[in-house]
Scaffold this motif. Structure first.
Motif, PDB file in Angstrom:
ATOM      1  N   LEU A 165      11.701 -24.318 -12.635  1.00 27.67           N
ATOM      2  CA  LEU A 165      11.998 -22.847 -13.244  1.00 27.67           C
ATOM      3  C   LEU A 165      10.356 -22.172 -12.933  1.00 27.67           C
ATOM      4  O   LEU A 165      10.529 -21.220 -12.508  1.00 27.67           O
ATOM      5  CB  LEU A 165      12.435 -22.842 -14.273  1.00 27.67           C
ATOM      6  N   VAL A 166       9.388 -23.009 -13.331  1.00 26.76           N
ATOM      7  CA  VAL A 166       8.119 -22.224 -13.146  1.00 26.76           C
ATOM      8  C   VAL A 166       7.739 -22.292 -11.738  1.00 26.76           C
ATOM      9  O   VAL A 166       7.213 -21.109 -11.231  1.00 26.76           O
ATOM     10  CB  VAL A 166       7.141 -23.240 -14.018  1.00 26.76           C
ATOM     11  N   GLU A 167       8.171 -23.131 -11.208  1.00 25.94           N
ATOM     12  CA  GLU A 167       7.922 -23.097  -9.568  1.00 25.94           C
ATOM     13  C   GLU A 167       8.670 -21.984  -8.849  1.00 25.94           C
ATOM     14  O   GLU A 167       7.975 -21.477  -8.011  1.00 25.94           O
ATOM     15  CB  GLU A 167       8.160 -24.436  -8.706  1.00 25.94           C
ATOM     16  N   ARG A 168       9.860 -21.903  -9.184  1.00 26.38           N
ATOM     17  CA  ARG A 168      10.633 -20.800  -8.801  1.00 26.38           C
ATOM     18  C   ARG A 168       9.864 -19.241  -9.062  1.00 26.38           C
ATOM     19  O   ARG A 168       9.920 -18.572  -8.128  1.00 26.38           O
ATOM     20  CB  ARG A 168      12.024 -20.577  -9.364  1.00 26.38           C
ATOM     21  N   VAL A 169       9.188 -19.283 -10.249  1.00 23.02           N
ATOM     22  CA  VAL A 169       8.579 -17.975 -10.657  1.00 23.02           C
ATOM     23  C   VAL A 169       7.308 -17.935  -9.721  1.00 23.02           C
ATOM     24  O   VAL A 169       6.859 -16.721  -9.073  1.00 23.02           O
ATOM     25  CB  VAL A 169       8.098 -17.985 -11.964  1.00 23.02           C
ATOM     26  N   CYS A 170       6.440 -19.012  -9.353  1.00 26.50           N
ATOM     27  CA  CYS A 170       5.129 -18.975  -8.208  1.00 26.50           C
ATOM     28  C   CYS A 170       5.741 -18.633  -7.126  1.00 26.50           C
ATOM     29  O   CYS A 170       4.901 -17.669  -6.613  1.00 26.50           O
ATOM     30  CB  CYS A 170       4.884 -20.384  -8.439  1.00 26.50           C
ATOM     31  N   GLY A 171       7.005 -18.898  -6.461  1.00 29.58           N
ATOM     32  CA  GLY A 171       7.497 -18.346  -5.446  1.00 29.58           C
ATOM     33  C   GLY A 171       7.562 -16.835  -5.377  1.00 29.58           C
ATOM     34  O   GLY A 171       7.590 -16.384  -4.015  1.00 29.58           O
ATOM     35  N   ARG A 172       7.721 -16.211  -6.588  1.00 30.89           N
ATOM     36  CA  ARG A 172       7.903 -14.743  -6.586  1.00 30.89           C
ATOM     37  C   ARG A 172       6.710 -13.925  -7.220  1.00 30.89           C
ATOM     38  O   ARG A 172       6.720 -12.733  -7.371  1.00 30.89           O
ATOM     39  CB  ARG A 172       8.981 -14.408  -7.519  1.00 30.89           C
ATOM     40  N   ILE A 173       5.371 -14.571  -7.261  1.00 28.46           N
ATOM     41  CA  ILE A 173       4.317 -14.013  -7.932  1.00 28.46           C
ATOM     42  C   ILE A 173       3.965 -12.693  -7.390  1.00 28.46           C
ATOM     43  O   ILE A 173       3.626 -11.754  -7.919  1.00 28.46           O
ATOM     44  CB  ILE A 173       3.313 -14.822  -7.968  1.00 28.46           C
ATOM     45  N   GLU A 174       4.088 -12.867  -5.951  1.00 24.46           N
ATOM     46  CA  GLU A 174       3.435 -11.435  -5.330  1.00 24.46           C
ATOM     47  C   GLU A 174       4.335 -10.234  -5.593  1.00 24.46           C
ATOM     48  O   GLU A 174       3.746  -8.925  -5.745  1.00 24.46           O
ATOM     49  CB  GLU A 174       3.355 -11.745  -3.928  1.00 24.46           C
ATOM     50  N   GLU A 175       5.695 -10.405  -5.647  1.00 21.69           N
ATOM     51  CA  GLU A 175       6.592  -9.215  -5.808  1.00 21.69           C
ATOM     52  C   GLU A 175       6.611  -8.921  -7.331  1.00 21.69           C
ATOM     53  O   GLU A 175       6.873  -7.761  -7.860  1.00 21.69           O
ATOM     54  CB  GLU A 175       8.125  -9.697  -5.423  1.00 21.69           C
ATOM     55  N   LEU A 176       6.007  -9.943  -8.320  1.00 20.90           N
ATOM     56  CA  LEU A 176       6.109  -9.764  -9.724  1.00 20.90           C
ATOM     57  C   LEU A 176       4.944  -9.014 -10.190  1.00 20.90           C
ATOM     58  O   LEU A 176       4.991  -8.452 -11.305  1.00 20.90           O
ATOM     59  CB  LEU A 176       6.665 -10.808 -10.469  1.00 20.90           C
ATOM     60  N   ALA A 177       3.851  -9.174  -9.308  1.00 21.97           N
ATOM     61  CA  ALA A 177       2.450  -8.784  -9.977  1.00 21.97           C
ATOM     62  C   ALA A 177       2.075  -7.559 -10.051  1.00 21.97           C
ATOM     63  O   ALA A 177       1.104  -7.234 -10.767  1.00 21.97           O
ATOM     64  CB  ALA A 177       1.268  -9.571  -9.070  1.00 21.97           C
ATOM     65  N   GLY A 178       3.013  -6.670  -9.679  1.00 24.60           N
ATOM     66  CA  GLY A 178       2.745  -5.224  -9.919  1.00 24.60           C
ATOM     67  C   GLY A 178       1.559  -4.649  -8.831  1.00 24.60           C
ATOM     68  O   GLY A 178       1.433  -5.462  -7.763  1.00 24.60           O
ATOM     69  N   PRO A 179       1.178  -3.576  -8.812  1.00 19.62           N
ATOM     70  CA  PRO A 179       0.173  -2.997  -7.841  1.00 19.62           C
ATOM     71  C   PRO A 179      -1.017  -4.123  -7.799  1.00 19.62           C
ATOM     72  O   PRO A 179      -1.399  -4.745  -8.649  1.00 19.62           O
ATOM     73  CB  PRO A 179      -0.359  -1.762  -8.613  1.00 19.62           C
ATOM     74  N   PRO A 180      -1.568  -3.864  -6.657  1.00 15.90           N
ATOM     75  CA  PRO A 180      -2.685  -4.777  -6.167  1.00 15.90           C
ATOM     76  C   PRO A 180      -3.898  -4.216  -7.196  1.00 15.90           C
ATOM     77  O   PRO A 180      -4.229  -3.149  -7.352  1.00 15.90           O
ATOM     78  CB  PRO A 180      -3.065  -4.341  -4.868  1.00 15.90           C
ATOM     79  N   GLU A 181      -4.681  -5.389  -7.345  1.00 15.07           N
ATOM     80  CA  GLU A 181      -5.746  -5.190  -8.263  1.00 15.07           C
ATOM     81  C   GLU A 181      -6.929  -5.786  -7.694  1.00 15.07           C
ATOM     82  O   GLU A 181      -7.120  -6.869  -6.998  1.00 15.07           O
ATOM     83  CB  GLU A 181      -5.714  -5.672  -9.744  1.00 15.07           C
ATOM     84  N   LEU A 182      -8.048  -5.268  -7.732  1.00 17.08           N
ATOM     85  CA  LEU A 182      -9.517  -5.826  -7.345  1.00 17.08           C
ATOM     86  C   LEU A 182      -9.750  -6.792  -8.320  1.00 17.08           C
ATOM     87  O   LEU A 182      -9.372  -6.818  -9.594  1.00 17.08           O
ATOM     88  CB  LEU A 182     -10.552  -4.764  -7.332  1.00 17.08           C
ATOM     89  N   PRO A 183     -10.446  -8.050  -7.975  1.00 16.07           N
ATOM     90  CA  PRO A 183     -11.054  -8.910  -8.789  1.00 16.07           C
ATOM     91  C   PRO A 183     -11.853  -8.245  -9.910  1.00 16.07           C
ATOM     92  O   PRO A 183     -12.751  -7.584  -9.730  1.00 16.07           O
ATOM     93  CB  PRO A 183     -11.845  -9.839  -7.913  1.00 16.07           C
ATOM     94  N   ALA A 184     -11.346  -8.655 -11.334  1.00 15.19           N
ATOM     95  CA  ALA A 184     -12.041  -8.321 -12.393  1.00 15.19           C
ATOM     96  C   ALA A 184     -12.760  -9.324 -12.771  1.00 15.19           C
ATOM     97  O   ALA A 184     -12.622 -10.619 -12.626  1.00 15.19           O
ATOM     98  CB  ALA A 184     -11.063  -8.103 -13.510  1.00 15.19           C
ATOM     99  N   ARG A 185     -13.807  -8.963 -13.800  1.00 16.97           N
ATOM    100  CA  ARG A 185     -14.813 -10.025 -14.182  1.00 16.97           C
ATOM    101  C   ARG A 185     -14.215 -10.203 -15.371  1.00 16.97           C
ATOM    102  O   ARG A 185     -14.306  -9.906 -16.741  1.00 16.97           O
ATOM    103  CB  ARG A 185     -16.004  -9.412 -14.428  1.00 16.97           C
ATOM    104  N   LEU A 186     -13.628 -11.676 -15.622  1.00 20.22           N
ATOM    105  CA  LEU A 186     -12.713 -12.293 -16.732  1.00 20.22           C
ATOM    106  C   LEU A 186     -13.619 -13.242 -17.400  1.00 20.22           C
ATOM    107  O   LEU A 186     -14.291 -14.102 -16.955  1.00 20.22           O
ATOM    108  CB  LEU A 186     -11.512 -12.907 -15.989  1.00 20.22           C
ATOM    109  N   HIS A 187     -13.212 -13.058 -18.950  1.00 18.61           N
ATOM    110  CA  HIS A 187     -13.577 -14.256 -19.647  1.00 18.61           C
ATOM    111  C   HIS A 187     -12.841 -15.442 -19.328  1.00 18.61           C
ATOM    112  O   HIS A 187     -13.315 -16.452 -19.250  1.00 18.61           O
ATOM    113  CB  HIS A 187     -13.419 -13.842 -20.986  1.00 18.61           C
TER     114      HIS A 187
END
Length: 282
Positions: A165-187
């Motif tokens: 089930l998790v792998e199926r979501v991984c296959g859809r990440i691009e369409e689920l991720a919302g608008p493109p974002e530039l790389p942020a400086r994350l903790h």
């Protein structure tokens, strides 16, 4: 002796050492008083993960460069010891939570050159692949979700049907991720325990798994292990660095990584929580 090692790293005389317990990766943590009157924080690591403290030191320096959310200064380090500024503990305040939201937004907006980092990473006691990428969907699935999914399966926290089930979501990440974002400086590991409130009610960031990533990932981690006064922080964040529409619907997507990390480390119900998060997108 910790005192002798701190003295050698800093080139300073130590007046006293107080053990504070155990930190990330099983490290020992200490409050160290110097003869000069200054107090510092020391972390000693005796584990088998090469570069564990070096990764933390690199992340602290990188986050501190952003001039956003405050981060302790790295005062000295060697392979098995990291010494930073000491934060005198206090309690969160509404004013501090507002300031934290603005400062976190500033840190994220400072950005990163790519998704990933120039140093090998760790999250807790687990290694974290920071190989850099320009594609967030591929980076998130290949370096943040699937490695810990496999580790969680090996631990028995998920079975193969749940993992699919998790792998199926991984296959859809691009369409689920919302608008493109530039790389942020994350903790990168922004649960409540890694937000240290000082005596003035100001929030400091400690124990990072820092890297360039999607800014909603930090916010999702804050919601998973809820940071005090979270809505106050998020409102202030949104004023400085407005969030994209639908970001709340994507929270569980970004929580897959920390849930699977915890499933790999601790087992228990974390695997079930990861599956529940995945089901929201199927």
């Amino acid at each position: 002796m910790i005192g002798d090692r701190v003295a050698a790293v800093l080139g300073a005389k130590v007046a006293g050492v107080t053990a504070l317990g155990t930190g990330a990766g099983g490290s020992g943590v200490y409050r160290v008083s110097l003869l000069s009157g200054e107090t510092v924080f020391a972390k000693s690591y005796q584990g088998e993960a090469p570069g564990f403290l070096a990764a933390e030191a690199a992340g602290l320096r990188w986050l501190r460069e952003a001039d956003g959310a405050p981060v302790p200064e790295v005062l000295g380090e060697c392979e098995d010891l990291l010494v930073t500024g000491f934060i005198t503990p206090g309690r969160p305040t509404p004013a501090g939570a507002e300031a934290f939201g603005r400062e976190l937004a500033t840190m994220h907006a400072r950005g990163a050159q790519s998704f990933g980092a120039a140093w090998p990473g760790y999250i807790g006691a687990l290694s974290m692949d920071n190989t850099e990428s320009d594609d967030w969907a591929a980076f998130y699935t290949e370096r943040r979700v699937l490695p810990y999914l496999r580790a969680a399966v090996r631990r028995g926290a998920l079975d193969l049907d749940q993992a699919s089930l998790v792998e199926r979501v991984c296959g859809r990440i691009e369409e689920l991720a919302g608008p493109p974002e530039l790389p942020a400086r994350l903790h990168g590991d922004l649960w409540a325990g890694n937000v240290q409130w000082d005596v003035r009610g100001r929030a400091w960031l400690i124990d990072p798994a820092a890297h360039g990533g999607h800014r909603e990932t930090d916010l999702a981690m804050m919601a998973l292990f809820e940071t005090p006064l979270l809505e106050t922080t998020l409102a202030a964040y949104d004023e400085v660095h407005p969030l994209e529409d639908g970001w709340r619907e994507r929270v569980a997507l970004h929580q897959l990584h920390p849930l699977l990390v915890h499933a790999a480390l601790f087992g228990g119900s974390y695997g079930e929580q990861a599956v529940a998060a995945a089901r929201q997108y199927l």
